[in-house]
Motif scaffolding. Structure first.
Motif, PDB file in Angstrom:
ATOM      1  N   LYS A   1       0.898  -1.081   0.113  1.00  0.00           N
ATOM      2  CA  LYS A   1      -0.005  -0.121   0.031  1.00  0.00           C
ATOM      3  C   LYS A   1       0.829   1.083  -0.086  1.00  0.00           C
ATOM      4  O   LYS A   1       1.629   1.389   0.844  1.00  0.00           O
ATOM      5  N   GLY A   2       0.529   2.014  -0.887  1.00  0.00           N
ATOM      6  CA  GLY A   2       1.140   3.494  -0.780  1.00  0.00           C
ATOM      7  C   GLY A   2       0.208   4.452   0.189  1.00  0.00           C
ATOM      8  O   GLY A   2      -0.872   3.725   0.602  1.00  0.00           O
ATOM      9  N   LYS A   3       0.745   5.429   0.552  1.00  0.00           N
ATOM     10  CA  LYS A   3       0.093   6.206   1.658  1.00  0.00           C
ATOM     11  C   LYS A   3      -1.386   6.726   1.197  1.00  0.00           C
ATOM     12  O   LYS A   3      -1.376   7.456   0.055  1.00  0.00           O
TER      13      LYS A   3
ATOM     14  N   ARG B   1      11.619  -3.951   0.421  1.00  0.00           N
ATOM     15  CA  ARG B   1      12.001  -4.533  -0.909  1.00  0.00           C
ATOM     16  C   ARG B   1      11.365  -5.983  -1.078  1.00  0.00           C
ATOM     17  O   ARG B   1      10.627  -6.162  -2.055  1.00  0.00           O
ATOM     18  N   GLU B   2      11.528  -6.835  -0.223  1.00  0.00           N
ATOM     19  CA  GLU B   2      10.838  -8.129  -0.165  1.00  0.00           C
ATOM     20  C   GLU B   2       9.226  -8.140  -0.343  1.00  0.00           C
ATOM     21  O   GLU B   2       8.808  -8.931  -1.192  1.00  0.00           O
ATOM     22  N   ARG B   3       8.835  -7.104   0.412  1.00  0.00           N
ATOM     23  CA  ARG B   3       7.464  -7.258   0.289  1.00  0.00           C
ATOM     24  C   ARG B   3       7.026  -6.779  -1.063  1.00  0.00           C
ATOM     25  O   ARG B   3       5.986  -7.355  -1.551  1.00  0.00           O
ATOM     26  N   PHE B   4       7.586  -5.716  -1.612  1.00  0.00           N
ATOM     27  CA  PHE B   4       7.279  -5.255  -3.081  1.00  0.00           C
ATOM     28  C   PHE B   4       7.247  -6.378  -3.795  1.00  0.00           C
ATOM     29  O   PHE B   4       6.098  -6.391  -4.856  1.00  0.00           O
ATOM     30  N   LEU B   5       8.306  -7.341  -3.831  1.00  0.00           N
ATOM     31  CA  LEU B   5       8.417  -8.275  -4.705  1.00  0.00           C
ATOM     32  C   LEU B   5       7.329  -9.227  -4.784  1.00  0.00           C
ATOM     33  O   LEU B   5       7.038  -9.971  -5.789  1.00  0.00           O
TER      34      LEU B   5
ATOM     35  N   THR C   1      -2.769   2.260  -4.054  1.00  0.00           N
ATOM     36  CA  THR C   1      -2.304   3.692  -3.521  1.00  0.00           C
ATOM     37  C   THR C   1      -3.602   4.474  -3.790  1.00  0.00           C
ATOM     38  O   THR C   1      -4.704   4.167  -3.894  1.00  0.00           O
ATOM     39  N   GLY C   2      -3.406   5.609  -3.347  1.00  0.00           N
ATOM     40  CA  GLY C   2      -4.300   6.524  -3.224  1.00  0.00           C
ATOM     41  C   GLY C   2      -4.269   7.536  -4.248  1.00  0.00           C
ATOM     42  O   GLY C   2      -3.478   7.043  -5.408  1.00  0.00           O
ATOM     43  N   ALA C   3      -4.800   8.635  -4.460  1.00  0.00           N
ATOM     44  CA  ALA C   3      -4.621   9.518  -5.532  1.00  0.00           C
ATOM     45  C   ALA C   3      -4.647  10.995  -5.142  1.00  0.00           C
ATOM     46  O   ALA C   3      -5.572  11.410  -4.489  1.00  0.00           O
TER      47      ALA C   3
ATOM     48  N   LEU D   1       6.841   1.766  -6.761  1.00  0.00           N
ATOM     49  CA  LEU D   1       7.061   0.400  -6.336  1.00  0.00           C
ATOM     50  C   LEU D   1       5.728  -0.555  -6.211  1.00  0.00           C
ATOM     51  O   LEU D   1       5.402  -1.436  -6.665  1.00  0.00           O
ATOM     52  N   THR D   2       4.910   0.289  -5.417  1.00  0.00           N
ATOM     53  CA  THR D   2       3.536  -0.328  -5.103  1.00  0.00           C
ATOM     54  C   THR D   2       2.868  -0.426  -6.434  1.00  0.00           C
ATOM     55  O   THR D   2       1.996  -1.541  -6.398  1.00  0.00           O
ATOM     56  N   GLN D   3       2.732   0.542  -7.126  1.00  0.00           N
ATOM     57  CA  GLN D   3       1.740   0.257  -8.257  1.00  0.00           C
ATOM     58  C   GLN D   3       2.392  -0.189  -9.588  1.00  0.00           C
ATOM     59  O   GLN D   3       1.515  -0.805 -10.443  1.00  0.00           O
ATOM     60  N   THR D   4       3.651  -0.408  -9.861  1.00  0.00           N
ATOM     61  CA  THR D   4       4.328  -1.010 -10.967  1.00  0.00           C
ATOM     62  C   THR D   4       4.735  -2.285 -10.853  1.00  0.00           C
ATOM     63  O   THR D   4       4.537  -3.229 -11.693  1.00  0.00           O
ATOM     64  N   LEU D   5       5.092  -3.073  -9.649  1.00  0.00           N
ATOM     65  CA  LEU D   5       5.496  -4.401  -9.387  1.00  0.00           C
ATOM     66  C   LEU D   5       4.336  -5.375  -9.328  1.00  0.00           C
ATOM     67  O   LEU D   5       4.578  -6.321 -10.150  1.00  0.00           O
ATOM     68  N   PRO D   6       3.404  -5.183  -8.699  1.00  0.00           N
ATOM     69  CA  PRO D   6       2.254  -5.941  -8.534  1.00  0.00           C
ATOM     70  C   PRO D   6       1.523  -6.175  -9.703  1.00  0.00           C
ATOM     71  O   PRO D   6       1.505  -5.274 -10.681  1.00  0.00           O
ATOM     72  N   ARG D   7       0.791  -7.387 -10.017  1.00  0.00           N
ATOM     73  CA  ARG D   7      -0.143  -7.404 -11.327  1.00  0.00           C
ATOM     74  C   ARG D   7      -1.381  -6.478 -11.299  1.00  0.00           C
ATOM     75  O   ARG D   7      -1.865  -6.166 -12.543  1.00  0.00           O
ATOM     76  N   ILE D   8      -1.871  -6.241 -10.276  1.00  0.00           N
ATOM     77  CA  ILE D   8      -3.095  -5.418  -9.981  1.00  0.00           C
ATOM     78  C   ILE D   8      -2.619  -4.116  -9.276  1.00  0.00           C
ATOM     79  O   ILE D   8      -1.998  -4.142  -8.341  1.00  0.00           O
TER      80      ILE D   8
END
Lengths: 479, 263
Positions: free
Chosen positions: A110-112, A196-200, A207-209, A230-237
């Motif tokens: 989660k991003g802030k 880093r591990e969690r991001f992967l 995220t918010g906006a 990293l929160t929004q580009t690494l995961p599939r969703i």
């Protein structure tokens, strides 16, 4: 422990005033933020003109909110995104949970997001077997400490270095308990490594906006740590949580708001990262999410349109009103018992949670007006707090004793002879009582709140009116 | 700057706190105004500006008192208030409170136009740049929030105080910060109010000042009360008292001879 409800404001505030660590943190915070904002504003001669323009943009949007939200939806969908409409917190949470379940998500980064806090998404996901990981450093710290944020942009402002080290030792069990964690760099590196591990491993990134761009269907976040990217580009969703008033017509408008946002918040000209998301990963794109969801959350906001509280929806969550508020600076964010502390919370929380659940908030202000003075969006916060007080009075939520006192006083004030007689009587009586106290009183009836901490300067015996009109207006101050 | 008005008629809005606690401020204000040729009167019909009702959510009574005050002062060229708080109520909030009253809104606006905080009236309208007064001491000037943010008062008191013989001025680092008075706030949230006023008093003491001055009796009673309770040897006066050279004991104290008499 601080009770997380605005109903406990008074007790929470008293506890906060006695918390030496918190007081130290608040003292440092105040001066830092205030100086930085002042300097940033001074460096930009057109800052005030920009504020006017920013206000105008949001006023225009709020007058045509339906139009811009529908345009946003249309353009977001055209870019391969999915738009969900949530009437309230419960609907928003269900939407997020459904998306997570459909993709079999176990871990969510989660991003802030303040609206994420507002809808209490983390405990909900946890209760449903999904592990949310906050990736903003401040949010990560308070998540480990199992606390809500205490500031809009600096969620862990109340926590000191030693407390952070304690939290890390308790949760990062794979590391040596003997490791030194005294300097900031060590803490930062440890958090970075853990995250880093969690991001992967995350399946979904939430995220918010800060802004929704109607013209392109894009969402925009501004961050200083890069964790949002990293929160929004690494995961599939990628799921974006956004309250409906975040929409602006186009990028030019967003640029104007960004120019006042960072300056007001941290004194930066711009935040370090400004990240735009438009739809899902397209063929040929090197990265990006397979699914892009935007959850548009109302949760009581549309009810404010057309009321005396509409202007509060201009807020861009910069936190300047908190930083400059003497009450926030005295008691910190947790005392408010709501997601949005400080002056903005005093106006917004009663709107979101009901006035009966947040009665102290609009009252706990000296109306010093500093929040309005620094608000980049020129939201008349004191005026709106007064509107809440008017509702409180009109709905007879004010204690009968106070109502009657006000009424009697107002009646006398409408009858000058009675009023001046009463004043003469009070001046004489308090003077007599003050005589022994050498001009001051240590106690006055109904004045315990005053005299517990202060002496009460006694009157000098005669009122100004009676002396002025006395024998041939001698115009001498009483001895 | 527009030409200085010749012998304008000035209605002195004395304020409840001056009336009840500090008549010397009223006399000081009248003296300062008369010294520059104003014809000063104190209309009998004046009571309270209505701010306590307005800020407590009792808008109906606030409007009643606003209309009363406007009527009581209708004949004057100017209305002058030795307070930014009551002045701000008139200047900013009367037109706001009476916004839906077609008959009274134009009157409220005209009334707001001619209403001034005392020191800014002397400086900005009457063109006063110096006063013939003497005061031995080092003073910190406390800006009341309403003077600062609703009445545009910041340079004027400092400019006039600079002309007082014997007086040195100190600036407080947190001069934009509220003292914690806030009307009923100080008794509704006494702990928070106390925290704020304690901060203020510490700053005043650290500035090296032996006197604190302000244009609002609310702030002054709060600050003086706290200084007295903490046993700090710092005097509190309304700025008008110093500018007019009025001799009075500091707020919350009695003159040394009177003190000896009661002791």
């Amino acid at each position: 422990m601080t009770e997380m409800s605005p109903l406990h404001f008074k007790e929470n505030a008293i506890r906060a005033l006695g918390d030496a660590e918190l007081q130290r943190a608040l003292g440092n915070m105040r001066q830092g933020f205030i100086e930085k904002r002042t300097k940033a504003a001074e460096r930009l001669p057109e800052f005030d003109a920009l504020r006017d323009k920013a206000k105008e943009i949001k006023d225009h949007v709020l007058a045509h909110l339906d139009l811009y939200l529908e345009a946003f939806e249309k353009n977001c969908v055209a870019g391969g995104g999915t738009v969900h409409w949530a009437k309230d917190s419960a609907q928003a949470r269900d939407i997020v949970l459904n998306i997570c379940r459909l993709v079999g998500a176990e871990t969510v980064t989660k991003g802030k997001s303040m609206v994420g806090e507002e809808i209490e998404i983390n405990p909900f996901l946890e209760a449903n077997g999904i592990r949310p990981i906050e990736t903003d450093l401040g949010e990560y710290i308070i998540q480990l400490r199992n606390e809500p944020p205490s500031h809009l942009i600096a969620p862990a402002i109340h926590v000191n270095k030693e407390q952070i080290a304690d939290a890390f030792r308790q949760h990062h069990r794979d590391l040596s308990p003997e490791r030194p964690l005294t300097d900031r760099a060590a803490l930062l590196n440890e958090a970075r490594r853990a995250l880093r591990e969690r991001f992967l491993e995350a399946d979904v990134g939430i995220t918010g906006a800060n802004f929704l761009i109607a013209e392109t269907g894009s969402t925009v976040i501004v961050t200083n740590e890069g964790n949002g990217d990293l929160t929004q580009t690494l995961p599939r969703i990628h799921i974006v949580l956004a309250s409906i008033e975040k929409v602006v017509p186009n990028f030019d408008d967003a640029a104007t708001l960004i120019r006042v946002l960072a300056r007001s918040a941290t004194g930066q000209e711009m935040s370090v990262y400004t990240t735009v998301s438009t739809g899902r990963k397209r063929p040929g794109d090197l990265d990006g999410p397979e699914q892009f969801h935007v959850v548009l959350i109302d949760n009581g906001r549309s009810k404010l349109i057309g009321t005396e509280f509409q202007e509060v929806l201009r807020c861009i969550r910069c936190g300047a009103c908190l930083n400059h508020c003497p009450v926030y600076g005295s008691v910190g964010g947790h005392a408010y018992g709501s997601v949005y502390p400080g002056p903005i919370g005093k106006v917004l929380t009663p709107a979101l949670q009901g006035l009966e659940n947040a009665r102290d908030l609009p009252n706990a202000s000296t109306f010093c007006g500093r929040c309005e003075e620094v608000c980049p969006m020129r939201i008349p916060l004191p005026k709106m707090m007064r509107h809440w007080r008017e509702q409180e009075y009109a709905k007879r939520m004010v204690a009968p004793r106070v109502r009657w006192a006000l009424r009697l006083w107002a009646l006398a004030a409408r009858l000058p002879s009675l009023y001046h007689f009463g004043a003469r009587l009070a001046a004489w009586w308090l003077y007599r009582r003050g005589k022994k106290g050498r001009g001051r009183l240590a106690k006055v009836p109904y004045g315990e709140g005053w005299t517990r901490f202060r002496d009460f300067p006694a009157p000098l015996g005669k009122t100004f009116q009676s002396q002025w009109r006395g024998p041939r207006r001698h115009r001498r101050p009483s001895p | 700057m527009s030409p200085r008005p010749q012998n304008p008629s000035v209605g002195l809005f004395a304020t409840c706190l001056v009336d009840l606690f500090r008549p010397s401020v009223g006399f000081a204000a009248a003296k300062l105004l008369e010294d520059v040729g104003c014809r000063v009167a104190l209309p009998r019909g004046q009571t309270c500006c209505g701010q306590p009702a307005y800020n407590s959510g009792d808008k109906a009574n606030a409007k009643r008192l606003a209309r009363r005050t406007i009527a009581a002062f209708r004949h004057f060229d100017y209305v002058v208030v030795p307070s930014g708080s009551c002045g701000g109520m008139i200047k900013t909030h009367y037109p706001e409170a009476l916004a839906d009253d077609r008959k009274w809104l134009p009157r409220a606006r005209a009334f707001a136009e001619k209403t001034y905080e005392l020191v800014s009236f002397l400086h900005d309208v009457m063109g006063v740049r110096d006063v013939k007064a003497r005061f031995e001491g080092i003073a910190a000037y406390h800006d009341s929030c309403s003077s600062l943010r609703e009445m545009g008062v910041r340079v004027q008191p400092r400019a006039l105080l600079a002309s007082v013989t014997g007086l040195g001025l100190r600036e407080l680092p947190g001069r934009d910060a509220c003292c914690g008075f806030g009307g009923t706030f100080c008794v509704k949230y006494p702990e928070i109010s106390n925290h704020m006023v304690a901060d203020k008093c510490r700053e005043i003491a650290e500035s090296g000042a032996d006197t604190v001055l302000s244009g609002d009796m609310g702030c002054l009673m709060n600050i003086a009360g706290k200084l007295l309770r903490e046993g700090r040897a710092i005097r509190a006066y309304h700025v008008a008292e110093v500018l007019a050279g009025v001799e009075a004991a500091p707020i919350g104290q009695v003159k040394p001879e009177a003190e000896e008499a009661t002791a």
